[in-house]
Write a protein that holds these residues in place. Structure first.
Motif, PDB file in Angstrom:
ATOM      1  N   GLY A   8      -4.537  10.865   1.581  1.00  0.00           N
ATOM      2  CA  GLY A   8      -5.626  10.419   0.721  1.00  0.00           C
ATOM      3  C   GLY A   8      -5.463   9.031   0.139  1.00  0.00           C
ATOM      4  N   GLY A   9      -4.329   8.395   0.395  1.00  0.00           N
ATOM      5  CA  GLY A   9      -4.150   7.046  -0.111  1.00  0.00           C
ATOM      6  C   GLY A   9      -5.006   6.041   0.654  1.00  0.00           C
ATOM      7  N   GLY A  10      -5.025   4.815   0.140  1.00  0.00           N
ATOM      8  CA  GLY A  10      -5.794   3.777   0.801  1.00  0.00           C
ATOM      9  C   GLY A  10      -6.065   2.622  -0.127  1.00  0.00           C
ATOM     10  N   LEU A  11      -6.984   1.762   0.309  1.00  0.00           N
ATOM     11  CA  LEU A  11      -7.383   0.592  -0.466  1.00  0.00           C
ATOM     12  C   LEU A  11      -8.679   0.900  -1.210  1.00  0.00           C
ATOM     13  CD1 LEU A  11      -7.196  -2.436  -1.191  1.00  0.00           C
ATOM     14  CD2 LEU A  11      -8.448  -2.897   0.941  1.00  0.00           C
ATOM     15  N   VAL A  12      -8.689   0.611  -2.499  1.00  0.00           N
ATOM     16  CA  VAL A  12      -9.876   0.873  -3.312  1.00  0.00           C
ATOM     17  C   VAL A  12     -10.037  -0.271  -4.312  1.00  0.00           C
ATOM     18  CG1 VAL A  12      -8.594   2.268  -4.990  1.00  0.00           C
ATOM     19  CG2 VAL A  12     -11.057   2.609  -4.725  1.00  0.00           C
ATOM     20  N   GLN A  13     -11.257  -0.562  -4.677  1.00  0.00           N
ATOM     21  CA  GLN A  13     -11.508  -1.614  -5.652  1.00  0.00           C
ATOM     22  C   GLN A  13     -11.243  -1.113  -7.071  1.00  0.00           C
ATOM     23  OE1 GLN A  13     -15.507  -3.091  -5.041  1.00  0.00           O
ATOM     24  NE2 GLN A  13     -14.869  -4.380  -3.329  1.00  0.00           N
ATOM     25  N   PRO A  14     -10.936  -2.013  -7.977  1.00  0.00           N
ATOM     26  CA  PRO A  14     -10.769  -1.598  -9.385  1.00  0.00           C
ATOM     27  C   PRO A  14     -12.004  -0.854  -9.878  1.00  0.00           C
ATOM     28  CG  PRO A  14      -9.988  -3.835  -9.095  1.00  0.00           C
ATOM     29  CD  PRO A  14     -10.618  -3.441  -7.790  1.00  0.00           C
ATOM     30  N   GLY A  15     -11.772   0.225 -10.610  1.00  0.00           N
ATOM     31  CA  GLY A  15     -12.854   1.074 -11.068  1.00  0.00           C
ATOM     32  C   GLY A  15     -13.212   2.193 -10.117  1.00  0.00           C
ATOM     33  N   GLY A  16     -12.669   2.158  -8.925  1.00  0.00           N
ATOM     34  CA  GLY A  16     -12.970   3.173  -7.919  1.00  0.00           C
ATOM     35  C   GLY A  16     -12.142   4.435  -8.086  1.00  0.00           C
ATOM     36  N   SER A  17     -12.321   5.362  -7.138  1.00  0.00           N
ATOM     37  CA  SER A  17     -11.661   6.665  -7.198  1.00  0.00           C
ATOM     38  C   SER A  17     -11.011   7.002  -5.859  1.00  0.00           C
ATOM     39  CB  SER A  17     -12.673   7.766  -7.542  1.00  0.00           C
ATOM     40  OG  SER A  17     -13.247   7.565  -8.816  1.00  0.00           O
ATOM     41  N   LEU A  18      -9.968   7.797  -5.942  1.00  0.00           N
ATOM     42  CA  LEU A  18      -9.330   8.386  -4.773  1.00  0.00           C
ATOM     43  C   LEU A  18      -8.864   9.781  -5.143  1.00  0.00           C
ATOM     44  CD1 LEU A  18      -6.967   5.570  -3.373  1.00  0.00           C
ATOM     45  CD2 LEU A  18      -8.996   6.476  -2.247  1.00  0.00           C
ATOM     46  N   LYS A  76      -4.469  27.709  -0.753  1.00  0.00           N
ATOM     47  CA  LYS A  76      -4.548  26.674   0.281  1.00  0.00           C
ATOM     48  C   LYS A  76      -3.249  25.885   0.397  1.00  0.00           C
ATOM     49  CE  LYS A  76      -9.543  25.970   0.048  1.00  0.00           C
ATOM     50  NZ  LYS A  76     -10.651  24.988  -0.146  1.00  0.00           N
ATOM     51  N   LYS A  77      -2.283  26.212  -0.472  1.00  0.00           N
ATOM     52  CA  LYS A  77      -0.968  25.550  -0.464  1.00  0.00           C
ATOM     53  C   LYS A  77      -1.123  24.029  -0.623  1.00  0.00           C
ATOM     54  CE  LYS A  77       2.417  27.459   1.639  1.00  0.00           C
ATOM     55  NZ  LYS A  77       3.429  27.949   2.590  1.00  0.00           N
ATOM     56  N   THR A  78      -1.995  23.662  -1.545  1.00  0.00           N
ATOM     57  CA  THR A  78      -2.294  22.244  -1.731  1.00  0.00           C
ATOM     58  C   THR A  78      -2.386  21.910  -3.227  1.00  0.00           C
ATOM     59  OG1 THR A  78      -3.531  22.224   0.341  1.00  0.00           O
ATOM     60  CG2 THR A  78      -3.886  20.371  -1.139  1.00  0.00           C
ATOM     61  N   VAL A  79      -1.854  20.755  -3.562  1.00  0.00           N
ATOM     62  CA  VAL A  79      -1.978  20.203  -4.914  1.00  0.00           C
ATOM     63  C   VAL A  79      -2.712  18.873  -4.809  1.00  0.00           C
ATOM     64  CG1 VAL A  79      -0.735  19.387  -6.955  1.00  0.00           C
ATOM     65  CG2 VAL A  79       0.128  21.352  -5.657  1.00  0.00           C
ATOM     66  N   TYR A  80      -3.598  18.633  -5.762  1.00  0.00           N
ATOM     67  CA  TYR A  80      -4.446  17.441  -5.720  1.00  0.00           C
ATOM     68  C   TYR A  80      -4.177  16.537  -6.917  1.00  0.00           C
ATOM     69  CZ  TYR A  80      -7.020  20.634  -2.680  1.00  0.00           C
ATOM     70  OH  TYR A  80      -7.365  21.527  -1.697  1.00  0.00           O
ATOM     71  N   LEU A  81      -4.448  15.263  -6.717  1.00  0.00           N
ATOM     72  CA  LEU A  81      -4.459  14.316  -7.823  1.00  0.00           C
ATOM     73  C   LEU A  81      -5.742  13.503  -7.705  1.00  0.00           C
ATOM     74  CD1 LEU A  81      -2.837  13.263 -10.286  1.00  0.00           C
ATOM     75  CD2 LEU A  81      -2.035  11.409  -8.792  1.00  0.00           C
ATOM     76  N   GLN A  82      -6.695  13.800  -8.574  1.00  0.00           N
ATOM     77  CA  GLN A  82      -7.948  13.033  -8.622  1.00  0.00           C
ATOM     78  C   GLN A  82      -7.721  11.819  -9.507  1.00  0.00           C
ATOM     79  OE1 GLN A  82     -10.987  13.579  -7.044  1.00  0.00           O
ATOM     80  NE2 GLN A  82     -11.515  11.564  -7.880  1.00  0.00           N
ATOM     81  N   MET A  83      -7.940  10.651  -8.944  1.00  0.00           N
ATOM     82  CA  MET A  83      -7.687   9.398  -9.661  1.00  0.00           C
ATOM     83  C   MET A  83      -8.998   8.641  -9.808  1.00  0.00           C
ATOM     84  SD  MET A  83      -4.085   8.234  -7.899  1.00  0.00           S
ATOM     85  CE  MET A  83      -4.852   7.769  -6.369  1.00  0.00           C
ATOM     86  N   ASN A  84      -9.446   8.476 -11.034  1.00  0.00           N
ATOM     87  CA  ASN A  84     -10.677   7.752 -11.338  1.00  0.00           C
ATOM     88  C   ASN A  84     -10.379   6.485 -12.134  1.00  0.00           C
ATOM     89  OD1 ASN A  84     -12.134   9.912 -10.169  1.00  0.00           O
ATOM     90  ND2 ASN A  84     -12.269  10.971 -12.133  1.00  0.00           N
ATOM     91  N   SER A  85     -11.340   5.605 -12.188  1.00  0.00           N
ATOM     92  CA  SER A  85     -11.209   4.346 -12.948  1.00  0.00           C
ATOM     93  C   SER A  85      -9.899   3.644 -12.620  1.00  0.00           C
ATOM     94  CB  SER A  85     -11.290   4.636 -14.462  1.00  0.00           C
ATOM     95  OG  SER A  85     -12.502   5.276 -14.779  1.00  0.00           O
ATOM     96  N   LEU A  86      -9.635   3.514 -11.345  1.00  0.00           N
ATOM     97  CA  LEU A  86      -8.364   2.947 -10.910  1.00  0.00           C
ATOM     98  C   LEU A  86      -8.238   1.488 -11.314  1.00  0.00           C
ATOM     99  CD1 LEU A  86      -8.137   4.761  -7.508  1.00  0.00           C
ATOM    100  CD2 LEU A  86      -6.333   4.751  -9.234  1.00  0.00           C
ATOM    101  N   LYS A  87      -6.997   1.119 -11.625  1.00  0.00           N
ATOM    102  CA  LYS A  87      -6.678  -0.230 -12.061  1.00  0.00           C
ATOM    103  C   LYS A  87      -5.665  -0.857 -11.095  1.00  0.00           C
ATOM    104  CE  LYS A  87      -7.019   1.285 -16.887  1.00  0.00           C
ATOM    105  NZ  LYS A  87      -6.302   1.383 -18.190  1.00  0.00           N
ATOM    106  N   VAL A 121      -1.235   3.686  -2.268  1.00  0.00           N
ATOM    107  CA  VAL A 121      -2.496   3.430  -2.963  1.00  0.00           C
ATOM    108  C   VAL A 121      -2.504   1.963  -3.383  1.00  0.00           C
ATOM    109  CG1 VAL A 121      -3.859   3.920  -5.026  1.00  0.00           C
ATOM    110  CG2 VAL A 121      -2.753   5.791  -3.777  1.00  0.00           C
ATOM    111  N   THR A 122      -3.538   1.245  -2.950  1.00  0.00           N
ATOM    112  CA  THR A 122      -3.683  -0.161  -3.306  1.00  0.00           C
ATOM    113  C   THR A 122      -5.010  -0.355  -4.008  1.00  0.00           C
ATOM    114  OG1 THR A 122      -2.401  -0.827  -1.354  1.00  0.00           O
ATOM    115  CG2 THR A 122      -3.702  -2.528  -2.455  1.00  0.00           C
ATOM    116  N   VAL A 123      -4.945  -0.870  -5.228  1.00  0.00           N
ATOM    117  CA  VAL A 123      -6.153  -1.126  -6.009  1.00  0.00           C
ATOM    118  C   VAL A 123      -6.308  -2.634  -6.119  1.00  0.00           C
ATOM    119  CG1 VAL A 123      -7.411  -0.679  -8.141  1.00  0.00           C
ATOM    120  CG2 VAL A 123      -5.718   0.984  -7.297  1.00  0.00           C
ATOM    121  N   SER A 124      -7.316  -3.151  -5.436  1.00  0.00           N
ATOM    122  CA  SER A 124      -7.458  -4.599  -5.346  1.00  0.00           C
ATOM    123  C   SER A 124      -8.866  -4.956  -4.912  1.00  0.00           C
ATOM    124  CB  SER A 124      -6.446  -5.166  -4.358  1.00  0.00           C
ATOM    125  OG  SER A 124      -6.648  -6.559  -4.164  1.00  0.00           O
TER     126      SER A 124
END
Length: 125
Positions: A8-18, A76-87, A121-124
């Motif tokens: 689920g990682g990746g490049l996202v703009q500031p203020g975005g979510s992953l 589902k043997k899964t743990v999540y991390l919802q990340m909002n308002s990324l900086k 995770v890259t926020v840029s």
């Protein structure tokens, strides 16, 4: 073989979510505390968020409170991390890790028993 795989990682703009996912295999997730940790270049690995085995007790580092949410689906043997308002300062490699424990005592890297390989995770702009 005990295994954790992050995605689920990746490049996202500031203020975005992953949303990061941590998939477990080779063990029964119900008996483990799971944590999300991150490590930025030149910095120590830090505990971002941890969750107890049943999912009703959580910890967040101050810098992500109100922006990140940890959750788990043991079926589902899964743990999540919802990340909002990324900086930009959230930029790091994010790891999930497990500790064979029912209770959330600490959320420190040295307390965990085994780790995934991480997702960037890259926020840029």
């Amino acid at each position: 073989q005990l295994q954790l795989v992050e995605s689920g990682g990746g490049l996202v703009q500031p203020g975005g979510s992953l949303r990061l996912s941590c998939s477990a295999s080779g063990f029964t997730l119900d008996y483990y505390v799971i944590g999300w940790f991150r490590q930025a270049p030149g910095k120590e690995r830090e505990g971002v968020s941890c969750i107890n085995s049943s999912g009703d007790n959580t910890y967040y580092v101050d810098s992500v409170k109100g922006r990140f949410t940890i959750s788990r689906d043991n079926a589902k043997k899964t743990v999540y991390l919802q990340m909002n308002s990324l900086k930009p300062e959230d930029t790091a490699v994010y790891y999930c890790a497990a500790r064979n424990d029912l209770l959330l005592r600490q959320c420190r890297p040295n307390d965990m028993h085994f780790w995934g390989k991480g997702t960037l995770v890259t926020v840029s702009t």
